[in-house]
Write a protein that holds these residues in place. Sequence first.
Motif, PDB file in Angstrom:
ATOM      1  N   ILE A 144       5.045  -5.781  -0.993  1.00  0.00           N
ATOM      2  CA  ILE A 144       4.393  -4.522  -1.340  1.00  0.00           C
ATOM      3  C   ILE A 144       2.882  -4.684  -1.262  1.00  0.00           C
ATOM      4  O   ILE A 144       2.313  -5.626  -1.819  1.00  0.00           O
ATOM      5  CB  ILE A 144       4.782  -4.050  -2.753  1.00  0.00           C
ATOM      6  CG1 ILE A 144       6.261  -3.675  -2.803  1.00  0.00           C
ATOM      7  CG2 ILE A 144       3.930  -2.858  -3.182  1.00  0.00           C
ATOM      8  CD1 ILE A 144       6.726  -3.210  -4.180  1.00  0.00           C
TER       9      ILE A 144
ATOM     10  N   VAL B 156      14.269   1.533  -2.762  1.00  0.00           N
ATOM     11  CA  VAL B 156      14.331   0.094  -2.509  1.00  0.00           C
ATOM     12  C   VAL B 156      15.665  -0.472  -2.972  1.00  0.00           C
ATOM     13  O   VAL B 156      16.310  -1.264  -2.268  1.00  0.00           O
ATOM     14  CB  VAL B 156      13.167  -0.639  -3.207  1.00  0.00           C
ATOM     15  CG1 VAL B 156      13.339  -2.157  -3.117  1.00  0.00           C
ATOM     16  CG2 VAL B 156      11.835  -0.237  -2.583  1.00  0.00           C
TER      17      VAL B 156
ATOM     18  N   PRO C 236       8.061   2.752   4.829  1.00  0.00           N
ATOM     19  CA  PRO C 236       8.611   1.400   4.696  1.00  0.00           C
ATOM     20  C   PRO C 236       9.320   0.962   5.974  1.00  0.00           C
ATOM     21  O   PRO C 236       9.867   1.788   6.710  1.00  0.00           O
ATOM     22  CB  PRO C 236       9.605   1.541   3.536  1.00  0.00           C
ATOM     23  CG  PRO C 236       9.981   2.994   3.525  1.00  0.00           C
ATOM     24  CD  PRO C 236       8.775   3.745   4.004  1.00  0.00           C
TER      25      PRO C 236
ATOM     26  N   THR D  83       4.220   3.929  11.357  1.00  0.00           N
ATOM     27  CA  THR D  83       4.312   3.518   9.949  1.00  0.00           C
ATOM     28  C   THR D  83       3.289   4.198   9.059  1.00  0.00           C
ATOM     29  O   THR D  83       3.272   3.960   7.851  1.00  0.00           O
ATOM     30  CB  THR D  83       4.129   1.997   9.810  1.00  0.00           C
ATOM     31  OG1 THR D  83       2.789   1.641  10.188  1.00  0.00           O
ATOM     32  CG2 THR D  83       5.126   1.233  10.670  1.00  0.00           C
TER      33      THR D  83
ATOM     34  N   MET E 233      11.847  -6.322   3.658  1.00  0.00           N
ATOM     35  CA  MET E 233      11.220  -5.004   3.680  1.00  0.00           C
ATOM     36  C   MET E 233       9.726  -5.136   3.417  1.00  0.00           C
ATOM     37  O   MET E 233       9.297  -5.936   2.580  1.00  0.00           O
ATOM     38  CB  MET E 233      11.845  -4.074   2.634  1.00  0.00           C
ATOM     39  CG  MET E 233      11.172  -2.692   2.559  1.00  0.00           C
ATOM     40  SD  MET E 233      11.966  -1.550   1.367  1.00  0.00           S
ATOM     41  CE  MET E 233      13.430  -1.078   2.282  1.00  0.00           C
ATOM     42  N   ASN E 234       8.949  -4.336   4.141  1.00  0.00           N
ATOM     43  CA  ASN E 234       7.502  -4.275   3.941  1.00  0.00           C
ATOM     44  C   ASN E 234       7.122  -2.833   3.613  1.00  0.00           C
ATOM     45  O   ASN E 234       7.560  -1.906   4.303  1.00  0.00           O
ATOM     46  CB  ASN E 234       6.774  -4.727   5.214  1.00  0.00           C
ATOM     47  CG  ASN E 234       5.279  -4.839   5.011  1.00  0.00           C
ATOM     48  OD1 ASN E 234       4.826  -5.541   4.111  1.00  0.00           O
ATOM     49  ND2 ASN E 234       4.508  -4.149   5.838  1.00  0.00           N
ATOM     50  N   TYR E 235       6.273  -2.629   2.577  1.00  0.00           N
ATOM     51  CA  TYR E 235       6.015  -1.268   2.113  1.00  0.00           C
ATOM     52  C   TYR E 235       4.663  -1.188   1.418  1.00  0.00           C
ATOM     53  O   TYR E 235       4.431  -1.854   0.412  1.00  0.00           O
ATOM     54  CB  TYR E 235       7.123  -0.859   1.143  1.00  0.00           C
ATOM     55  CG  TYR E 235       7.303   0.624   0.903  1.00  0.00           C
ATOM     56  CD1 TYR E 235       6.466   1.583   1.458  1.00  0.00           C
ATOM     57  CD2 TYR E 235       8.355   1.086   0.109  1.00  0.00           C
ATOM     58  CE1 TYR E 235       6.655   2.937   1.236  1.00  0.00           C
ATOM     59  CE2 TYR E 235       8.565   2.439  -0.114  1.00  0.00           C
ATOM     60  CZ  TYR E 235       7.714   3.360   0.449  1.00  0.00           C
ATOM     61  OH  TYR E 235       7.904   4.715   0.223  1.00  0.00           O
TER      62      TYR E 235
ATOM     63  N   VAL F 136       2.897   1.063  -0.897  1.00  0.00           N
ATOM     64  CA  VAL F 136       3.390   2.125  -1.776  1.00  0.00           C
ATOM     65  C   VAL F 136       2.286   3.020  -2.339  1.00  0.00           C
ATOM     66  O   VAL F 136       2.549   3.924  -3.127  1.00  0.00           O
ATOM     67  CB  VAL F 136       4.207   1.534  -2.953  1.00  0.00           C
ATOM     68  CG1 VAL F 136       5.429   0.798  -2.448  1.00  0.00           C
ATOM     69  CG2 VAL F 136       3.333   0.616  -3.811  1.00  0.00           C
TER      70      VAL F 136
END
Length: 340
Positions: A139, A129, A332, A296, A103-105, A107
């Motif tokens: 992150i 998450v 995300p 995104t 996962m890429n996020y 925040v």
Amino acid sequence: MKNLSIINKFIYLLNVIVAVVLLFSYVLPFFPPKTFAILSVLNLGAPFLILSNLLFFIYWLIKLKKELILSLLVLGIGYVFFGSIYKFSSSNNKELSNTIKVMNYNVRLFNLYDWIPEQGIDTKIVNFVKEQAPDVLCIQEYHPGKAVDLSFFKYKFEQVSGNKTKHGQAIFSKFPIINSGSVEFPNTPNNAIFVDIVKDIDTLRVYNVHLESLRITKDIEHFKNEDSERLINRVGSTFKRQQEQTELFLEHKKACKYRMVVCSDLNNTAFSYVYREIKSNLNDSFREAGHGYGSTYDLKFFPVRIDYIFVDKSFTVNSFKTYYEKYSDHYPIMASLSIN
């Protein structure tokens, strides 16, 4: 064009201008922003130009006019070199053996400064998450606040800076981290960090890259109130810095002997020089198994994809998903990968 009415002649003139500008924007990703900094700003508008040409094509199609050929040709050229900005169906969406979910996020500091007028955003992000259960989490704009409890990941590497507000990038993993480090970008809190993780008998390199921000808010009113010349100069200057940061990252990446995953907030579109350079010989997991626009960034009225998960070609991308959770100004994304 002789048989067109005055109104249609005007429309076709606009069509020609938009088509030519789009063609020009196709060429720019092949030239460093340091060379054409101001012109490279056109890349930001490439998705808008594509949609505009699509509307022109539909208009002439309804009118049954041969003028539709212009936009059709320009859109066809773009599809061959860049692919569609919209994916109509997912390519895989099946789970194979020996998988890893990444996962890429971004925040946005877990809403530290209450950009979203809602309580407990930091906790909601953590719970989200935990519910999605990625094996690896990258992150950007990380802030180690009191409510940010990601201890369900056994391993982590974070690099934060700042006197009053600690912020930076972080990578969390359910697999052992045997090596970690960073690629420092000068005069900015942005950087790239990496970890080497061990899954079964495989060692994998995971990068988390955050390039210089364009500092463009999602509020359309922001554009109306900012001087256009100043905005273009600022964006052009940012593109130059992004190129410098990309060059530092690629130099570091060259020395890596492992298969890799590159999570990133490039602050730029898939029609940009930095996207082309960083993607390089990797696969874009959205293009492999995503669907829709894959937006995104929460920009009003317009889909923008600036966050990516690039993967080594030896991986199979089983599935890719964008989660439209409004806990940040970014959405995300997660890819399920099989290690072949």
